[in-house]
Design an enzyme around this catalytic site. Structure first.
Site, PDB file in Angstrom:
ATOM      1  N   ASP A 143       0.817  -1.211   0.000  1.00 32.87           N
ATOM      2  CA  ASP A 143       0.000   0.000   0.000  1.00 32.87           C
ATOM      3  C   ASP A 143       0.853   1.265   0.000  1.00 32.87           C
ATOM      4  O   ASP A 143       2.050   1.229   0.301  1.00 32.87           O
ATOM      5  CB  ASP A 143      -0.883   0.042   1.254  1.00 32.87           C
ATOM      6  CG  ASP A 143      -2.105  -0.859   1.133  1.00 32.87           C
ATOM      7  OD1 ASP A 143      -2.386  -1.314   0.024  1.00 32.87           O
ATOM      8  OD2 ASP A 143      -2.762  -1.098   2.162  1.00 32.87           O
ATOM      9  N   LYS A 147      -3.710   3.394  -2.457  1.00 28.95           N
ATOM     10  CA  LYS A 147      -4.924   4.165  -2.664  1.00 28.95           C
ATOM     11  C   LYS A 147      -4.679   5.613  -2.268  1.00 28.95           C
ATOM     12  O   LYS A 147      -4.139   5.896  -1.215  1.00 28.95           O
ATOM     13  CB  LYS A 147      -6.079   3.599  -1.841  1.00 28.95           C
ATOM     14  CG  LYS A 147      -6.412   2.135  -2.143  1.00 28.95           C
ATOM     15  CD  LYS A 147      -7.524   1.658  -1.239  1.00 28.95           C
ATOM     16  CE  LYS A 147      -7.841   0.184  -1.494  1.00 28.95           C
ATOM     17  NZ  LYS A 147      -6.739  -0.693  -1.073  1.00 28.95           N
ATOM     18  N   ASP A 192      -1.819  -1.564  11.183  1.00 36.63           N
ATOM     19  CA  ASP A 192      -2.331  -2.899  11.498  1.00 36.63           C
ATOM     20  C   ASP A 192      -3.371  -3.296  10.456  1.00 36.63           C
ATOM     21  O   ASP A 192      -4.212  -2.475  10.075  1.00 36.63           O
ATOM     22  CB  ASP A 192      -2.960  -2.903  12.893  1.00 36.63           C
ATOM     23  CG  ASP A 192      -3.511  -4.262  13.264  1.00 36.63           C
ATOM     24  OD1 ASP A 192      -2.747  -5.063  13.833  1.00 36.63           O
ATOM     25  OD2 ASP A 192      -4.696  -4.526  12.969  1.00 36.63           O
ATOM     26  N   MET A 200      -7.030   9.263   8.340  1.00 38.47           N
ATOM     27  CA  MET A 200      -7.443   9.709   7.001  1.00 38.47           C
ATOM     28  C   MET A 200      -8.431  10.876   7.062  1.00 38.47           C
ATOM     29  O   MET A 200      -9.399  10.931   6.311  1.00 38.47           O
ATOM     30  CB  MET A 200      -8.058   8.542   6.214  1.00 38.47           C
ATOM     31  CG  MET A 200      -7.099   7.375   6.033  1.00 38.47           C
ATOM     32  SD  MET A 200      -7.876   5.866   5.395  1.00 38.47           S
ATOM     33  CE  MET A 200      -8.745   5.271   6.863  1.00 38.47           C
TER      34      MET A 200
END
Length: 466
Positions: free
Chosen positions: A249, A271, A304, A384
């Site tokens: 990621d 992403k 995690d 986020m």
């Protein structure tokens, strides 16, 4: 090599320790691990040895040393602070042909006590022949970090199957090839991840079918932590080093990526808000597809896997396809980033609860539980939440949170690029915009933020306090 490294069975055999202090206690505990019958001889003994004697785990003779006390012993250890007594023990033991060790006196020893790495029944002994015991302990520490604790379970299960393997394979070479295949395959990973019943069944299946060990694919769902590679778990690092392909990621730091096996195929599926390299459903299917091709797939995530990491969605798909997997937890951003920013998430004077929130929902909206987030005496950690930060602050104030509530935004926490903006709810968004903060960022809101000024300890190379 000045000494022969050997392992002596001392189960239920008499071992005599002369001395009753802390050093003697450490030696006694080592002997007890090997199930020896220990006799301690000393005018006085420390509290630890007294407790062992009262529990009848050792025998204690309250006396000064005499040579006759060594009769019947299979080995002797002298651990007194009396040089003359230690020399006498050495001399007498050698006269009786009993192996003897005198602590910190290599010249008086016929054997030395090694520094031990224990993964019973696997035992590794490191010796400097008495010349540099601190160096031996240092080497032991290095090996401890490299050798998973589960290796003892591997050895025990291998022992269980030894006769079955011997019955199936006639020659030593055939048995060696078989075990090499097992040690490099998914059966071992099942043992190391605690799936011992599944590992035993797989070994039984292989032996009953008289087939070679197949290198079936598997998925390792690994938490890469918040960024600092020193925060990886031992298991995470081991799996990162043995994968065939790594699916990773955007939130995995470059420093962590450097530890992935060099010749592994790397597939980026990161992403960015509204810009997904692959939709989540396709990532799920990709992991299953690669594993079904026989590959060991590392699914490496920041933080995690099960805390806003969509790990649950991915293993649902793996289970549907019958793909073996294991999950390795990582230090989530809330724990790691807050610690490196000097902000405790709970504190008895300020916060008795902590709430983890994702800053955007699955459909991209910002419809959060504002009432729950506005309760007093708690810390709110928002993942986020950078894009919606202005609305978050406004909604919390509208729901009763003081505009003066301390808050912080931490960018790339735990790394040398860490930057921190501290403010209040009323001006946090403005200060973050002025500082041109970029994702990945973590937002912490609560009275605990005011402790940063006192508790801040991490100083990245690029000074990051704004």
């Amino acid at each position: 090599m000045q000494a022969l490294p050997i392992f002596i069975k001392i189960t239920n055999r008499l071992c005599v320790v002369i001395g009753g202090g802390d050093v003697a206690s450490r030696k006694v505990n080592m002997l007890l691990k090997a199930n020896a019958a220990v006799l301690v001889i000393s005018p006085n003994i420390c509290h630890e040895l007294q407790a062992l004697a009262e529990a009848q785990k050792i025998q204690y003779m309250q006396a000064s040393y005499a040579a006759a006390q060594l009769q019947g012993a299979c080995l002797v250890i002298a651990a007194t602070d009396d040089a003359a007594a230690n020399a006498a023990v050495s001399r007498d033991a050698q006269a009786f042909n009993i192996p003897v060790n005198v602590v910190d006196s290599p010249g008086l020893c016929t054997f030395t006590m090694a520094s031990i790495v224990e993964r019973s029944p696997i035992v590794i002994a490191i010796s400097s022949e008495g010349n540099a015991p601190v160096l031996a302990r240092y080497i032991r520490t290095k090996i401890e970090t490299m050798l998973p604790t589960g290796y003892g379970r591997i050895a025990a299960i291998a022992g269980e199957f030894r006769d079955k393997v011997k019955a199936k394979f006639a020659t030593t070479q055939e048995r060696r090839i078989f075990w090499e295949g097992v040690l490099q395959g998914p059966i071992i990973e099942r043992i190391l991840s605690g799936q011992e019943a599944a590992a035993r069944k797989a070994l039984d299946d292989v032996l009953s079918e008289k087939a070679e060990v197949k290198n079936r694919g598997e998925v390792y769902l690994v938490g890469g932590g918040p960024g600092d590679p020193d925060l990886l778990t031992f298991r995470a690092l081991r799996l990162m080093q043995q994968c065939d392909v790594c699916v990773y990621d955007k939130l995995v730091s470059p420093e962590v990526m450097e530890l992935v096996r060099r010749d592994a195929d790397l597939i980026y599926v990161g992403k960015v808000r509204d810009q997904h390299t692959l939709p989540q459903e396709e990532i799920n299917e990709l992991l299953a597809k690669l594993a079904l091709q026989g590959k060991r797939v590392l699914r490496l995530k920041g933080g995690d896997p099960f805390i806003f990491g969509r790990g649950g969605e991915e293993i649902e798909t793996l289970m549907q396809h019958g793909v073996p997997f294991q999950v390795v937890p990582g230090i989530t951003a809330a724990n790691g980033v807050s610690s490196y920013a000097g902000i405790p998430l709970t504190h008895r004077d300020y916060a008795q609860a902590c709430l983890f929130i994702t800053g955007h929902l699955k459909d991209g909206t910002l419809d959060l539980d504002w009432v729950a987030m506005s309760r007093p005496r708690q810390t709110v950690v928002i993942y986020m939440g950078l894009v919606g930060l202005t609305q978050i602050c406004q909604q919390l104030i509208a729901h009763g949170v003081s505009p003066d509530m301390p808050a912080a935004v931490i960018q790339q926490g735990t790394t040398q690029r860490q930057r921190v903006v501290t403010a209040t709810l009323s001006d946090l968004a403005e200060k973050v915009t002025a500082a041109e903060m970029k994702a990945p960022c973590l937002t912490i809101i609560g009275e605990v933020v005011q402790l940063r000024e006192k508790l801040n300890w991490f100083e990245p190379n690029a000074k990051g306090h704004l």
